[in-house]
Design a protein around this motif. Structure first.
Motif, mmCIF file in Angstrom:
data_model
loop_
_atom_site.group_PDB
_atom_site.id
_atom_site.type_symbol
_atom_site.label_atom_id
_atom_site.label_comp_id
_atom_site.label_asym_id
_atom_site.label_seq_id
_atom_site.Cartn_x
_atom_site.Cartn_y
_atom_site.Cartn_z
ATOM 1 N N LYS A 83 -16.537 1.976 33.169
ATOM 2 C CA LYS A 83 -15.509 3.010 33.347
ATOM 3 C C LYS A 83 -15.601 3.647 34.726
ATOM 4 C CE LYS A 83 -13.914 7.421 31.399
ATOM 5 N NZ LYS A 83 -14.132 8.443 30.336
ATOM 6 N N HIS A 84 -16.816 3.800 35.245
ATOM 7 C CA HIS A 84 -17.016 4.493 36.521
ATOM 8 C C HIS A 84 -17.262 3.524 37.677
ATOM 9 C CE1 HIS A 84 -17.761 7.682 33.537
ATOM 10 N NE2 HIS A 84 -17.305 8.486 34.470
ATOM 11 N N ASN A 85 -16.965 2.252 37.465
ATOM 12 C CA ASN A 85 -17.068 1.240 38.526
ATOM 13 C C ASN A 85 -18.450 1.208 39.171
ATOM 14 O OD1 ASN A 85 -14.275 0.379 38.349
ATOM 15 N ND2 ASN A 85 -13.723 2.292 39.379
ATOM 16 N N VAL A 86 -19.461 1.257 38.329
ATOM 17 C CA VAL A 86 -20.846 1.214 38.804
ATOM 18 C C VAL A 86 -21.349 -0.232 38.733
ATOM 19 C CG1 VAL A 86 -23.216 1.956 38.379
ATOM 20 C CG2 VAL A 86 -21.323 3.587 38.149
ATOM 21 N N SER A 87 -21.828 -0.723 39.854
ATOM 22 C CA SER A 87 -22.417 -2.062 39.911
ATOM 23 C C SER A 87 -23.931 -1.939 39.815
ATOM 24 C CB SER A 87 -22.040 -2.765 41.210
ATOM 25 O OG SER A 87 -20.643 -2.921 41.326
ATOM 26 N N VAL A 88 -24.539 -2.801 39.004
ATOM 27 C CA VAL A 88 -25.992 -2.812 38.844
ATOM 28 C C VAL A 88 -26.539 -4.048 39.553
ATOM 29 C CG1 VAL A 88 -27.902 -2.861 37.212
ATOM 30 C CG2 VAL A 88 -25.807 -1.595 36.650
ATOM 31 N N PHE A 111 -28.437 1.194 40.745
ATOM 32 C CA PHE A 111 -27.134 1.563 40.191
ATOM 33 C C PHE A 111 -26.294 2.054 41.372
ATOM 34 C CE2 PHE A 111 -30.177 1.891 36.798
ATOM 35 C CZ PHE A 111 -29.500 1.376 35.678
ATOM 36 N N THR A 112 -25.205 1.362 41.660
ATOM 37 C CA THR A 112 -24.436 1.646 42.877
ATOM 38 C C THR A 112 -22.980 1.931 42.550
ATOM 39 O OG1 THR A 112 -23.820 -0.666 43.296
ATOM 40 C CG2 THR A 112 -25.950 0.081 44.142
ATOM 41 N N GLN A 113 -22.409 2.840 43.308
ATOM 42 C CA GLN A 113 -20.999 3.197 43.146
ATOM 43 C C GLN A 113 -20.370 3.259 44.528
ATOM 44 O OE1 GLN A 113 -20.256 7.073 41.365
ATOM 45 N NE2 GLN A 113 -18.541 6.240 40.199
ATOM 46 N N GLY A 184 -29.585 10.467 38.119
ATOM 47 C CA GLY A 184 -28.636 9.432 37.753
ATOM 48 C C GLY A 184 -27.261 9.711 38.322
ATOM 49 N N LEU A 185 -26.425 8.679 38.372
ATOM 50 C CA LEU A 185 -25.097 8.823 38.962
ATOM 51 C C LEU A 185 -24.194 9.742 38.145
ATOM 52 C CD1 LEU A 185 -24.396 5.139 40.105
ATOM 53 C CD2 LEU A 185 -24.915 7.112 41.546
ATOM 54 N N ASN A 186 -24.548 9.989 36.900
ATOM 55 C CA ASN A 186 -23.772 10.925 36.070
ATOM 56 C C ASN A 186 -24.325 12.338 36.151
ATOM 57 O OD1 ASN A 186 -21.609 11.443 34.310
ATOM 58 N ND2 ASN A 186 -22.941 11.341 32.512
ATOM 59 N N ASN A 187 -25.282 12.542 37.067
ATOM 60 C CA ASN A 187 -25.928 13.842 37.220
ATOM 61 C C ASN A 187 -26.092 14.166 38.697
ATOM 62 O OD1 ASN A 187 -26.708 15.755 35.283
ATOM 63 N ND2 ASN A 187 -28.090 14.292 34.308
ATOM 64 N N LEU A 194 -20.982 17.589 44.648
ATOM 65 C CA LEU A 194 -20.250 16.633 43.816
ATOM 66 C C LEU A 194 -18.994 16.146 44.532
ATOM 67 C CD1 LEU A 194 -19.889 15.116 41.169
ATOM 68 C CD2 LEU A 194 -18.808 17.160 40.204
ATOM 69 N N SER A 195 -18.268 17.067 45.153
ATOM 70 C CA SER A 195 -17.049 16.669 45.874
ATOM 71 C C SER A 195 -17.400 15.793 47.082
ATOM 72 C CB SER A 195 -16.255 17.889 46.318
ATOM 73 O OG SER A 195 -17.029 18.707 47.190
ATOM 74 N N LEU A 196 -18.542 16.064 47.723
ATOM 75 C CA LEU A 196 -18.977 15.232 48.848
ATOM 76 C C LEU A 196 -19.297 13.818 48.360
ATOM 77 C CD1 LEU A 196 -19.861 14.713 51.751
ATOM 78 C CD2 LEU A 196 -22.080 15.759 51.200
ATOM 79 N N ALA A 197 -19.968 13.723 47.211
ATOM 80 C CA ALA A 197 -20.273 12.411 46.640
ATOM 81 C C ALA A 197 -18.991 11.633 46.360
ATOM 82 C CB ALA A 197 -21.095 12.572 45.366
ATOM 83 N N GLU A 198 -18.013 12.318 45.806
ATOM 84 C CA GLU A 198 -16.727 11.671 45.520
ATOM 85 C C GLU A 198 -16.045 11.225 46.811
ATOM 86 O OE1 GLU A 198 -14.779 14.737 43.357
ATOM 87 O OE2 GLU A 198 -15.768 14.254 41.443
ATOM 88 N N GLN A 199 -16.138 12.060 47.840
ATOM 89 C CA GLN A 199 -15.528 11.725 49.125
ATOM 90 C C GLN A 199 -16.201 10.505 49.748
ATOM 91 O OE1 GLN A 199 -15.694 14.878 52.028
ATOM 92 N NE2 GLN A 199 -14.440 13.790 53.524
ATOM 93 N N ILE A 200 -17.515 10.416 49.608
ATOM 94 C CA ILE A 200 -18.247 9.263 50.140
ATOM 95 C C ILE A 200 -17.722 7.967 49.527
ATOM 96 C CG2 ILE A 200 -20.500 8.093 50.112
ATOM 97 C CD1 ILE A 200 -21.774 10.883 50.483
ATOM 98 N N VAL A 201 -17.538 7.964 48.218
ATOM 99 C CA VAL A 201 -17.029 6.764 47.539
ATOM 100 C C VAL A 201 -15.591 6.481 47.970
ATOM 101 C CG1 VAL A 201 -16.474 5.732 45.301
ATOM 102 C CG2 VAL A 201 -18.584 7.052 45.571
ATOM 103 N N GLU A 202 -14.774 7.533 48.038
ATOM 104 C CA GLU A 202 -13.367 7.368 48.421
ATOM 105 C C GLU A 202 -13.207 6.812 49.833
ATOM 106 O OE1 GLU A 202 -11.737 11.220 47.914
ATOM 107 O OE2 GLU A 202 -11.763 11.150 45.715
ATOM 108 N N GLN A 203 -14.140 7.169 50.724
ATOM 109 C CA GLN A 203 -14.050 6.714 52.108
ATOM 110 C C GLN A 203 -14.915 5.484 52.376
ATOM 111 O OE1 GLN A 203 -13.441 11.155 54.032
ATOM 112 N NE2 GLN A 203 -13.957 9.477 55.403
ATOM 113 N N ASN A 204 -15.062 4.665 51.344
ATOM 114 C CA ASN A 204 -15.709 3.359 51.479
ATOM 115 C C ASN A 204 -17.205 3.453 51.757
ATOM 116 O OD1 ASN A 204 -15.039 0.645 51.128
ATOM 117 N ND2 ASN A 204 -15.085 0.238 53.329
ATOM 118 N N GLY A 205 -17.816 4.562 51.313
ATOM 119 C CA GLY A 205 -19.261 4.701 51.392
ATOM 120 C C GLY A 205 -19.899 4.257 50.091
#
Length: 367
Positions: A83-88, A111-113, A184-187, A194-205
């Protein structure tokens, strides 16, 4: 990325079995590497009869956990990961970062996102104080901005302070950044990032954790996180660190793995400089500009120095501004220039990005 996920990462059955191995007690990286030497395929251990398992030095409790895992929990976990597009990524997978694998204690699973293609790119880690000075903040921003122009990935730990500043500076410069979590990625911790983490993923980090998604950010986890930051990176830059800090743990991990450690000097009167000065005494490279970093790596393009910075050494007023807060009256005295002229020139230098205004005066930010 979709093509990579579908064609080269784990199948559903492989992921299930890796999670079983991961949750088996006392079956860490050393034991799994030993098993890998004995088995053509590590997951083949699930096909062996019970009678053969003790040969591989597995305890009765371990055998029981491998044979009777909590499938209900594993199914729920796999649903969350999907659901959260996490690759192991297991330690023996082709996408596992080579530098990290070559450390003494690589994680069994990552665990990578986000963009996993960053894992094997050239990385520079940034660590430092959670309460940096204006000088430390600006030095970090400047160094990161120049490094991402050279296509280096900026790796850090998502903490308050230098970590967060480094991540944000990389994103602001349209660069790539990796955040390694101590939970963990859910914590995601700290919650304010949290918003910075989301921004990192959104900007191809990329976000990385070696922990199951719901693992909380307990104190014992952060030295483990620090070894991953050091292990992923070609070098570690330390900006403002007290003599007893997690940043020095990261630096020590880098030294133990034969990686470069760079330290930014500061005022001898600033307690946050004590850790950096200690590292320099121990052999870390003192850096005052990005060239001090890039010259250690062949094949990297050298930074471009813009013409507006030429001749700065001869700027009498700029020379009067220190890397720590310098009051205006001190600048006037040292430059021997009229106050009105000093104020006009300070404004010009600030516009050029060579100094910055801070409470109590100005500080130099050019390298």
């Amino acid at each position: 990325m979709d093509e990579i996920k579908s064609s080269k990462l784990l199948s559903k059955s492989e992921l299930q079995l890796w999670l079983v191995l991961f949750m088996c007690p006392k079956l860490g990286i050393v034991a799994l590497k030993r098993l890998e030497l004995l088995l053509p395929n590590l997951l083949g251990i699930f096909k062996l009869p019970d009678s053969e398992l003790p040969v591989f030095k597995l305890t009765p409790m371990q055998i029981s956990k491998l044979r009777n895992p909590d499938w209900h929990y594993i199914d729920r976990l796999m649903e969350w990961l999907d659901k959260h597009n996490v690759s192991v990524i297991p330690f023996n997978h082709e996408f596992y970062p080579t530098l990290l694998l070559n450390t003494s204690r690589p994680p069994v699973l990552l665990f990578t996102q986000g963009n996993i293609e960053l894992l094997n790119q050239v990385q520079m880690a940034f660590v430092g104080s959670r309460n940096p000075t204006a000088y430390g903040c600006q030095v970090t921003k400047n160094l990161v901005a120049e490094l991402v122009r050279l296509n280096l990935v900026i790796t850090s730990g998502l903490a308050i302070g230098i970590d967060g500043i480094a991540h944000k500076a990389a994103l602001s410069a349209n660069g790539s950044t990796i955040a390694v979590l101590g939970s963990g990625l859910n914590n995601v911790y700290p919650k304010r990032h949290l918003s910075l983490a989301e921004q990192i993923v959104e900007q191809n980090g990329l976000l990385i954790s070696e922990f199951l998604p719901d693992v909380p950010p307990i104190q014992f986890n952060f030295p483990k996180r620090n070894r991953i930051i050091a292990g992923l990176s070609n070098g570690t830059v330390v900006v403002e660190a007290a003599i007893k800090s997690g940043s020095l743990i990261t630096a020590q991990s880098a030294v133990e793995e034969g990686r470069d450690v760079f330290a930014v000097p500061g005022s001898i009167y600033n307690a946050l400089s004590e850790g950096c000065h200690h590292l320099i005494k121990q052999g870390a490279k003192l850096i005052t500009c990005v060239d001090d970093i890039t010259e250690e790596y062949s094949g990297l393009p050298q930074p471009v120095h813009y013409s507006m910075k030429k001749g700065l050494a001869g700027d009498k007023l700029l020379a009067s501004v220190g890397h720590d807060t310098t009051p205006v009256d001190v600048i006037v005295q040292q430059s021997n220039m009229p106050l009105e002229q000093v104020l006009e020139r300070l404004l010009s230098l600030e516009v050029e990005g060579l100094i910055m205004s801070v409470p109590g005066g100005y500080l130099k930010v050019c390298t």
